[in-house]
Write an enzyme that holds these catalytic residues in place. Structure first.
Site, PDB file in Angstrom:
ATOM      1  N   LEU A  30      36.754  41.586  24.445  1.00 43.07           N
ATOM      2  CA  LEU A  30      37.518  42.226  25.341  1.00 43.07           C
ATOM      3  C   LEU A  30      36.601  42.394  26.874  1.00 43.07           C
ATOM      4  O   LEU A  30      35.505  42.010  26.897  1.00 43.07           O
ATOM      5  CB  LEU A  30      37.224  43.935  25.093  1.00 43.07           C
ATOM      6  CG  LEU A  30      38.240  44.125  23.655  1.00 43.07           C
ATOM      7  CD1 LEU A  30      37.744  45.144  22.669  1.00 43.07           C
ATOM      8  CD2 LEU A  30      39.657  44.008  23.874  1.00 43.07           C
ATOM      9  N   PRO A  31      37.192  42.869  27.948  1.00 45.48           N
ATOM     10  CA  PRO A  31      36.698  42.657  29.334  1.00 45.48           C
ATOM     11  C   PRO A  31      35.466  43.451  29.450  1.00 45.48           C
ATOM     12  O   PRO A  31      34.245  42.667  29.795  1.00 45.48           O
ATOM     13  CB  PRO A  31      37.670  43.172  30.000  1.00 45.48           C
ATOM     14  CG  PRO A  31      38.792  43.269  29.395  1.00 45.48           C
ATOM     15  CD  PRO A  31      38.677  43.362  28.043  1.00 45.48           C
ATOM     16  N   THR A  67      30.982  40.234  26.678  1.00 49.63           N
ATOM     17  CA  THR A  67      29.787  40.610  27.363  1.00 49.63           C
ATOM     18  C   THR A  67      29.621  41.984  27.587  1.00 49.63           C
ATOM     19  O   THR A  67      30.532  42.445  28.754  1.00 49.63           O
ATOM     20  CB  THR A  67      29.531  39.601  28.614  1.00 49.63           C
ATOM     21  OG1 THR A  67      29.870  38.417  27.851  1.00 49.63           O
ATOM     22  CG2 THR A  67      28.331  39.702  29.300  1.00 49.63           C
ATOM     23  N   LYS A  86      22.050  37.260  26.571  1.00 47.68           N
ATOM     24  CA  LYS A  86      23.146  36.861  27.462  1.00 47.68           C
ATOM     25  C   LYS A  86      23.072  37.237  29.015  1.00 47.68           C
ATOM     26  O   LYS A  86      22.849  36.563  29.913  1.00 47.68           O
ATOM     27  CB  LYS A  86      24.551  37.288  26.753  1.00 47.68           C
ATOM     28  CG  LYS A  86      25.619  37.106  28.028  1.00 47.68           C
ATOM     29  CD  LYS A  86      26.182  35.885  27.899  1.00 47.68           C
ATOM     30  CE  LYS A  86      27.641  35.826  28.986  1.00 47.68           C
ATOM     31  NZ  LYS A  86      28.119  34.510  29.121  1.00 47.68           N
ATOM     32  N   LYS A 109      29.587  40.857  37.510  1.00 49.69           N
ATOM     33  CA  LYS A 109      29.487  41.756  36.527  1.00 49.69           C
ATOM     34  C   LYS A 109      28.310  41.667  35.625  1.00 49.69           C
ATOM     35  O   LYS A 109      27.640  42.495  34.985  1.00 49.69           O
ATOM     36  CB  LYS A 109      30.934  41.433  35.427  1.00 49.69           C
ATOM     37  CG  LYS A 109      30.751  42.352  34.037  1.00 49.69           C
ATOM     38  CD  LYS A 109      31.660  41.843  33.034  1.00 49.69           C
ATOM     39  CE  LYS A 109      31.441  42.200  31.804  1.00 49.69           C
ATOM     40  NZ  LYS A 109      32.172  41.582  30.906  1.00 49.69           N
TER      41      LYS A 109
END
Ligand code: NAD
Length: 294
Positions: free
Chosen positions: A64-65, A95, A170, A245
Site C-alpha cells: 500500500l502507499p 514502505t 529500508k 516520502k
C-alpha cells in the site's frame, strides 16, 4: 497456496502477477477496479474488501502507499483482521514508518495473527522481473514461513531482525541514497563548470574513493550511463516525490529517536524544492538541476 494480495499498484500488480504465474491461487483487493480486472484476466479472484480477501487464505500480503492505508486495511471494520483466521501469517511490503507496523502487528498478535514487515527495493522493473530485494522484519519462525513466497517475487530476501527492522533498513538505505545522489550531482556540476569533460570526471570518480551507486550505476549527468534515467530525460526511474516520502520517514523516525540526521534534512529540503517546482514526478537524480544554470 491460497494468498490474499491487497494493494495492486505499480509494485503490487507485477508482484501479484508473479505469484499467479508461480501457480498460487490469489484473492485480490484494490480500490482501482481496472487493475483488478486486468489481474482477474490472468487468473486472480476479485474480492469486495480486505476482510473478504483474507477469508480462507493461508497468507495475506499487502503493498500500500503509506501508513494510513496500512492501518485502515488491517484494522478497519472491513479490514484484514476482521476476516483472517487465527494462525494465518501476514506480511506488509509497503514502505512506512517502523512504529506503525509494530502497532498493527501488536493488534494482530492479540488475535493470533503474526504480521511481519518486508519493504522492498528494486523498483517497478525489479517487481516485474521478480528480482526485488525484501528487507524482512519478523521472528525467525515467521521469516522461515515467508521466505519461500517472497523468493517468488524477489531474489534477495534479507532477514533484518524483529518486526519493524525491515522498515528501519529500508529508510536508512534510502536516506543514504538521497544524500549520495546530491553529493554526486554537486561534484559533477562543479567539475563541468570548472571545465573538465564530465565523462573523464565520472571515470575518475568511479575508479577512486568517491565511487558509489549514484556515480557508477545511476549517474545524474546525462549521457554518462546509457541506462540511467538522466540519459532519458529523468523519466522512468524512482520519482523525487517517492524519495521525499522516504526522507520524511527517516527524519520523522530520527526525531522520535532524538538522533540528528543533518544531511538527511538538507536532502529532504532539496527534493521538497523539486516537488514544489512541479518536478516531483521526475527521477530523483534530476536533483542535479538545482546546480545547473538553466
Ligand atoms: P501505488 O500508488 O502505485 O499503488 C498503491 C495501490 O494501493 C494502488 O493501486 C491503490 O489503489 C491501492 N490502495 C490505496 N488504498 C487502498 C485501500 N485502502 N485498499 C486497497 N487498496 C488501496 O504505489 P506503489 O508504487 O505500488 O508503491 C507501493 C509501496 O511500495 C509504497 O509504500 C512505496 O513507497 C513502496 N515502494 C515503491 C517503489 C516504486 O518504485 N514504485 C519502490 C520501492 C518501494
Amino acid at each position: 497456496m491460497k494468498i490474499a494480495f491487497i494493494g495492486l499498484g505499480n509494485m503490487g500488480a507485477p508482484m501479484a502477477r508473479n505469484l499467479i504465474k508461480a501457480g498460487h491461487d490469489l484473492n485480490l483487493y484494490d480500490l482501482n477496479q481496472q487493475v483488478l480486472a486486468e489481474l482477474a484476466a490472468v487468473g486472480g479472484r476479485i474480492t469486495e474488501s480486505p476482510r473478504h480477501a483474507a477469508q480462507g487464505v493461508e497468507l495475506v500480503i499487502t503493498m500500500l502507499p503509506a501508513a494510513a492505508h496500512v492501518r485502515s486495511v488491517y484494522l478497519g471494520e472491513e479490514g484484514v483482521l476482521a476476516g483472517i483466521s487465527a494462525g494465518v501469517p501476514a506480511v506488509d511490503c509497503s514502505t512506512i514508518d517502523p512504529q506503525t507496523i509494530r502497532d498493527v502487528a501488536t493488534v494482530a498478535g492479540k488475535q493470533g495473527v503474526t504480521l511481519g514487515d518486508a519493504p522492498v527495493s528494486g523498483g517497478t522493473g525489479g517487481a516485474q522481473a521478480g528480482t526485488l530485494t525484501f528487507m524482512v522484519g519478523a521472528s525467525a519462525e515467521h521469516f522461515a514461513t515467508l521466505r519461500p513466497i517472497l523468493a517468488q517475487m524477489g531474489k534477495n530476501i534479507v532477514h533484518c531482525g524483529g518486526i519493524g527492522t525491515g522498515q528501519i533498513a529500508k529508510i536508512c538505505n534510502n536516506l543514504l541514497l538521497g544524500i549520495s545522489m546530491i553529493g554526486v550531482a554537486e561534484a559533477m556540476a562543479l567539475g563541468n563548470s570548472l571545465g573538465i569533460d564530465t565523462h573523464v570526471l565520472a571515470g575518475v570518480i568511479n575508479s577512486s574513493t568517491g565511487r558509489c551507486w549514484s556515480s557508477e550505476i545511476y549517474n545524474p549527468w546525462p549521457g554518462i550511463v546509457d541506462t540511467a534515467p538522466a540519459s532519458r530525460g529523468y523519466t522512468g526511474g524512482f520519482g523525487a516525490d517517492l524519495m521525499l516520502k522516504d526522507l520524511g520517514l527517516a527524519t520523522e523516525a530520527a526525531k522520535v529517536a532524538h538522533q540528528p540526521v543533518i544531511l538527511g534534512a538538507i536532502a529532504q529540503q532539496l527534493y521538497q524544492a523539486m516537488s514544489l517546482r512541479g518536478d516531483g514526478g521526475k527521477d530523483f537524480s534530476a536533483v542535479i538541476e538545482a546546480y545547473l544554470n538553466k
